[in-house]
Enzyme design. Sequence first.
Site, PDB file in Angstrom:
ATOM      1  N   ARG A 179       0.851  -1.367  -0.013  1.00  0.00           N
ATOM      2  CA  ARG A 179      -0.154  -0.107   0.217  1.00  0.00           C
ATOM      3  C   ARG A 179       0.767   1.243  -0.137  1.00  0.00           C
ATOM      4  O   ARG A 179       0.549   2.285  -0.487  1.00  0.00           O
ATOM      5  CB  ARG A 179      -0.916  -0.239   1.138  1.00  0.00           C
ATOM      6  N   GLU A 193       4.766 -10.304  15.694  1.00  0.00           N
ATOM      7  CA  GLU A 193       4.273 -10.716  16.818  1.00  0.00           C
ATOM      8  C   GLU A 193       4.834 -12.317  16.863  1.00  0.00           C
ATOM      9  O   GLU A 193       5.322 -12.810  18.052  1.00  0.00           O
ATOM     10  CB  GLU A 193       2.975 -10.659  16.849  1.00  0.00           C
TER      11      GLU A 193
HETATM   12  P1  AMP Z   1       3.923  -2.599  11.967  1.00  0.00           P
HETATM   13  O1  AMP Z   1       5.270  -3.076  11.468  1.00  0.00           O
HETATM   14  O2  AMP Z   1       3.414  -3.293  13.105  1.00  0.00           O
HETATM   15  O3  AMP Z   1       4.184  -1.227  12.134  1.00  0.00           O
HETATM   16  O4  AMP Z   1       2.952  -2.697  10.811  1.00  0.00           O
HETATM   17  C1  AMP Z   1       2.850  -1.981   9.782  1.00  0.00           C
HETATM   18  C2  AMP Z   1       2.351  -2.596   8.543  1.00  0.00           C
HETATM   19  O5  AMP Z   1       1.243  -3.685   8.746  1.00  0.00           O
HETATM   20  C3  AMP Z   1       1.682  -1.444   7.524  1.00  0.00           C
HETATM   21  O6  AMP Z   1       2.280  -1.906   6.441  1.00  0.00           O
HETATM   22  C4  AMP Z   1       0.309  -1.907   7.606  1.00  0.00           C
HETATM   23  O7  AMP Z   1       0.070  -2.019   6.271  1.00  0.00           O
HETATM   24  C5  AMP Z   1      -0.115  -3.022   8.170  1.00  0.00           C
HETATM   25  N1  AMP Z   1      -1.007  -3.009   9.478  1.00  0.00           N
HETATM   26  C6  AMP Z   1      -0.558  -3.127  10.589  1.00  0.00           C
HETATM   27  N2  AMP Z   1      -1.713  -2.893  11.686  1.00  0.00           N
HETATM   28  C7  AMP Z   1      -2.629  -2.743  10.578  1.00  0.00           C
HETATM   29  C8  AMP Z   1      -3.955  -2.407  11.019  1.00  0.00           C
HETATM   30  N3  AMP Z   1      -4.469  -2.495  12.141  1.00  0.00           N
HETATM   31  N4  AMP Z   1      -4.802  -1.841   9.942  1.00  0.00           N
HETATM   32  C9  AMP Z   1      -4.143  -1.720   8.829  1.00  0.00           C
HETATM   33  N5  AMP Z   1      -3.076  -2.287   8.381  1.00  0.00           N
HETATM   34  C10 AMP Z   1      -2.182  -2.689   9.368  1.00  0.00           C
END
Ligand code: AMP
Length: 170
Positions: A58, A95
């Site tokens: 995205r 996770e």
């Molecule tokens: P993180 O590495 O945990 O910051 O996760 C970020 C990535 O996971 C991003 O590229 C988002 O597209 C996706 N992502 C994580 N949590 C969500 C959520 N609650 N809603 C939408 N996309 C999410």
Amino acid sequence: MDLKAIIRDIPDFPKPGIMFRDITPVLAHPQGLQAITKGFAEAFADRSIDYVIGIESRGFIIGAPVAQKFGCGFIPVRKPGKLPAAVHQVEYALEYGTDCLEIHQDAIAPGGKVLIIDDVIATGGTAAATGKLVELAGGSLAGYGFMVELLALEGRRSLPDVPIVSLVSY
Ligand code: AMP
């Protein structure tokens, strides 16, 4: 434009307990991409930026028009095995288990100033790994732009001390 009013909340996707912030209705709105692009262009107006990085997938959709707005280059950071030339690779914790992102080794001219764009920052692991890729490729990190920030997960704390802008937060 009220982006938050258009972002759709999908409970329990992709697994139970996750509230997925679905940006596809914003993309489908006739002024949606324009509003996102304008938001980042205004926030980083005083910065000089040589490249925008979009994180698969995205981040590609949002990052490319932002690069166009700045009149600078666009660089994709991709999941493993997708980029055809020599890559730098950074592994990061999820996770459960690990994930990995890659950038072309020759993507950034030495010292090039890079803005990293993604749709959502949750734990910050993806964005932090992308920051490391910029360093490995010899670039200089100018900032981060996220369409959505999930404040409770404190993702910013994993990121280096550069300007971090989110257009919508929960
Ligand atoms: P993180 O590495 O945990 O910051 O996760 C970020 C990535 O996971 C991003 O590229 C988002 O597209 C996706 N992502 C994580 N949590 C969500 C959520 N609650 N809603 C939408 N996309 C999410």
